[in-house]
Each structure stands twice: as C-alpha cells, then as structure tokens.
Write an enzyme that holds these catalytic residues in place. Structure first.
Site, mmCIF file in Angstrom:
data_model
loop_
_atom_site.group_PDB
_atom_site.id
_atom_site.type_symbol
_atom_site.label_atom_id
_atom_site.label_comp_id
_atom_site.label_asym_id
_atom_site.label_seq_id
_atom_site.Cartn_x
_atom_site.Cartn_y
_atom_site.Cartn_z
ATOM 1 N N ARG A 1 95.194 4.650 38.199
ATOM 2 C CA ARG A 1 95.420 4.790 36.751
ATOM 3 C C ARG A 1 95.281 6.252 36.386
ATOM 4 N NH1 ARG A 1 91.827 0.649 36.894
ATOM 5 N NH2 ARG A 1 90.021 1.991 36.645
ATOM 6 N N TRP B 1 79.519 4.607 44.884
ATOM 7 C CA TRP B 1 78.909 5.338 46.017
ATOM 8 C C TRP B 1 77.396 5.118 46.016
ATOM 9 C CZ3 TRP B 1 75.235 9.188 46.536
ATOM 10 C CH2 TRP B 1 75.224 9.909 47.740
ATOM 11 N N ASP C 1 86.279 9.978 40.495
ATOM 12 C CA ASP C 1 85.921 8.571 40.314
ATOM 13 C C ASP C 1 85.190 8.012 41.536
ATOM 14 O OD1 ASP C 1 85.809 6.185 38.994
ATOM 15 O OD2 ASP C 1 87.892 5.637 39.348
ATOM 16 N N GLY C 2 84.346 7.030 41.274
ATOM 17 C CA GLY C 2 83.682 6.318 42.368
ATOM 18 C C GLY C 2 82.223 6.706 42.565
ATOM 19 N N ASN D 1 83.667 7.499 27.783
ATOM 20 C CA ASN D 1 82.435 7.390 28.581
ATOM 21 C C ASN D 1 81.169 7.256 27.740
ATOM 22 O OD1 ASN D 1 83.658 9.549 31.263
ATOM 23 N ND2 ASN D 1 83.600 7.316 31.175
ATOM 24 N N TRP D 2 81.243 7.498 26.425
ATOM 25 C CA TRP D 2 80.065 7.312 25.563
ATOM 26 C C TRP D 2 79.617 5.853 25.536
ATOM 27 C CZ3 TRP D 2 77.739 11.644 24.241
ATOM 28 C CH2 TRP D 2 78.493 12.808 24.056
ATOM 29 N N THR E 1 86.347 10.630 26.461
ATOM 30 C CA THR E 1 85.944 10.183 25.116
ATOM 31 C C THR E 1 85.461 8.732 25.171
ATOM 32 O OG1 THR E 1 88.320 9.816 24.783
ATOM 33 C CG2 THR E 1 87.390 11.751 23.726
ATOM 34 N N SER F 1 94.027 6.976 33.230
ATOM 35 C CA SER F 1 92.826 6.941 32.373
ATOM 36 C C SER F 1 92.780 8.056 31.321
ATOM 37 C CB SER F 1 91.548 6.976 33.222
ATOM 38 O OG SER F 1 91.482 5.849 34.046
HETATM 39 C C1 FPP Z 1 83.440 8.491 37.333
HETATM 40 O O1 FPP Z 1 82.800 7.678 38.318
HETATM 41 C C2 FPP Z 1 82.631 9.681 37.064
HETATM 42 C C3 FPP Z 1 82.161 10.050 35.818
HETATM 43 C C4 FPP Z 1 82.435 9.275 34.598
HETATM 44 C C5 FPP Z 1 81.294 11.260 35.644
HETATM 45 C C6 FPP Z 1 81.663 12.462 36.461
HETATM 46 C C7 FPP Z 1 80.585 13.450 36.311
HETATM 47 C C8 FPP Z 1 80.099 14.246 37.289
HETATM 48 C C9 FPP Z 1 80.656 14.308 38.655
HETATM 49 C C10 FPP Z 1 78.915 15.122 37.030
HETATM 50 C C11 FPP Z 1 79.059 16.238 36.095
HETATM 51 C C12 FPP Z 1 80.256 17.078 36.270
HETATM 52 C C13 FPP Z 1 80.264 18.408 36.505
HETATM 53 C C14 FPP Z 1 81.533 19.154 36.363
HETATM 54 C C15 FPP Z 1 79.056 19.157 36.886
HETATM 55 P P1 FPP Z 1 82.235 6.252 37.914
HETATM 56 O O2 FPP Z 1 80.850 6.409 37.430
HETATM 57 O O3 FPP Z 1 83.171 5.605 36.939
HETATM 58 O O4 FPP Z 1 82.256 5.503 39.275
HETATM 59 P P2 FPP Z 1 82.455 3.930 39.486
HETATM 60 O O5 FPP Z 1 83.886 3.644 39.130
HETATM 61 O O6 FPP Z 1 82.180 3.783 40.949
HETATM 62 O O7 FPP Z 1 81.478 3.215 38.622
#
Ligand code: FPP
Length: 241
Positions: free
Chosen positions: A195, A27, A22-23, A70-71, A68, A197
C-alpha cells in the site's frame, strides 16, 4: 536518474528514494519485546540506511516517520516514537557540519514545543548544505499536503500573487512540502504490505514501487542494493511507449 560509476551497483540510480519504514511492531512482537523496541531498532536502521544512501551519492531520501493517522496508536507508543525523534534531532545537529540538509514534511503544529523548535532550528541551520537532503515525514499525510497546497494557491490568487490561469501542476508542486525537490523515483515498502498509505501521493505519480518481505528493523544495505537492481531493470516510460 544519474550515472553511477561503482561496478557493484547498477548503472542507473534513483535521485530520490522514499521509504515507508514498516514492520517495527511485528519485529518486536516476534522477539517477545514491546513494540517500542521495534521503533528503536527502526530508528537505528534509518540512520544506517541514510548513511549508506549518502555514500552512494543518491541526493534525496524521504522517510515516513509518523503519519497523520498514527495519533490513533496507544499514547505510550506515540510517546516512544516522539522520544526517538527527540534523540534523532539532538544527534542531527552534527549534520550541519556534515553537509547534510534536513527537511521535514508535515504539519509540526501538534508536536511538542521542543520538537518543533529543534525541527525549525535544524532545518534553518542545514538549509544551505549541498550534500544529501534527508526529508523526514512527520505528522505527514499526502492528502492533507495537497489540501494545504490548494489553500495556498487560493490565498496567492486572492492576494494577486498568482493569476487563476497560472494554476498549473508546477504551481501546485511548488506549494508542497517538497517544493524545489525532484519527485521520488523509487519508493520502498518493507514488511510485505502493498500500500502507499497516504505517502507522497502527488509526488509518487511516476515512482517505481518496490515491496519487500523484510521487516524494517532488519533492513540492511544489501536489501537496498537488491531494490536498486530491481529499479534499474524496470522500464520507466512516464506514460510514453
Ligand atoms: C511503522 O511500523 C513504523 C512507524 C509508524 C514509526 C516509524 C518510526 C521510527 C522508525 C522511529 C523514529 C524515526 C526517526 C526518523 C528517528 P509499524 O509499527 O506499523 O509496524 P507493524 O506494522 O509491524 O505494527
């Protein structure tokens, strides 16, 4: 848990680590970059941390790559994550020779056909490898996984494979995506969120959760070491005293 011989590491290590990556978005935003740049760096971090975990001799790691839910994200972000997975999968063919077993948790049906094919192919080719098992949770939801396992139990009872009185926790576990694997002992969630999640809901019943303030793209082996020391200091009682 098993004994670890290195002096700089804790005496007990988890056998199975789960990571909620996460994050990534934050970032990137902090740096004035598009969110997709965070996912790109996050995918690199995943590769680095997996290699580190393998070198420590920890036999299972599960990463939450796409849920599921994230779509619901904007299409360009979903596409970017899928493209990173595509790159990861192309590179993952080397794992076949590096004794890494790759396994996917989740329903592959809604994914692009080429991704589904590569996932099935890599799973099959690395099935008998005996080194680290890398589980990638992709279009994964813990509740959906339990519902799917319940459906399979019903089918198996109906077809006479299983008697109703043999529906046990073990029978359900054996129908999860993680069938045959040990439950995670440690689940790490970076980025300051506290969480689960919908991640490994059934399997995490007795997992230790460690939440860290670092954003996933900045996560380094030192952060993992810190989590491992904290894990080793915890007193796991599994409901006993
Ligand atoms: C959560 O951070 C991250 C994701 C929903 C995607 C994770 C995917 C990858 C690291 C790339 C593909 C994976 C592999 C195994 C090659 P966020 O986007 O929710 O961060 P935020 O909370 O700061 O918005």
């Amino acid at each position: 848990m098993f004994e670890q011989k290195s002096k700089s590491l804790p005496p007990v290590l988890p056998k199975h680590i789960g990571i909620i990556m996460d994050g990534n978005g934050r970032w990137a935003t902090k740096r004035g970059l598009p969110r997709t740049a965070g996912h790109k760096q996050g995918a690199k971090t995943f590769g680095d941390i997996t290699a580190y975990v393998r070198d420590l001799g920890i036999p299972y790691i599960t990463a939450y790559a796409f849920s599921t839910e994230n779509w619901k994200r904007p299409k360009d972000e979903v596409d970017a994550i899928m493209n990173l997975l595509r790159e990861y999968l192309k590179d993952a063919y080397r794992f076949e020779k590096e004794n890494v077993r790759v396994h996917f948790l989740g329903d592959p049906a809604p994914l692009d056909r080429d991704l589904q094919e590569m996932m099935a192919d890599i799973t099959e080719k690395s099935r008998n490898n005996t080194g680290i098992t890398v589980n990638i949770a992709l279009n994964y939801g813990g509740r959906a996984e339990i519902v799917e396992a319940a459906r399979r139990l019903v089918q198996d009872v109906r077809s006479g494979l299983l008697r109703e009185e043999d529906i046990t926790e073990e029978a359900l576990s054996a129908r999860l995506y993680t069938a045959g694997q040990p439950d995670p002992d440690l689940i790490i969630r970076p980025s300051g969120e506290h969480r689960s999640s919908n991640f490994l809901l059934w399997q995490s019943a007795y997992a230790e959760f460690i939440y860290m303030d670092v954003l996933w793209p900045d996560f380094k082996p030192e952060h993992l070491d810190k989590a491992l020391w904290e894990y080793a200091a915890r007193n796991r009682r599994f409901g006993g005293i």
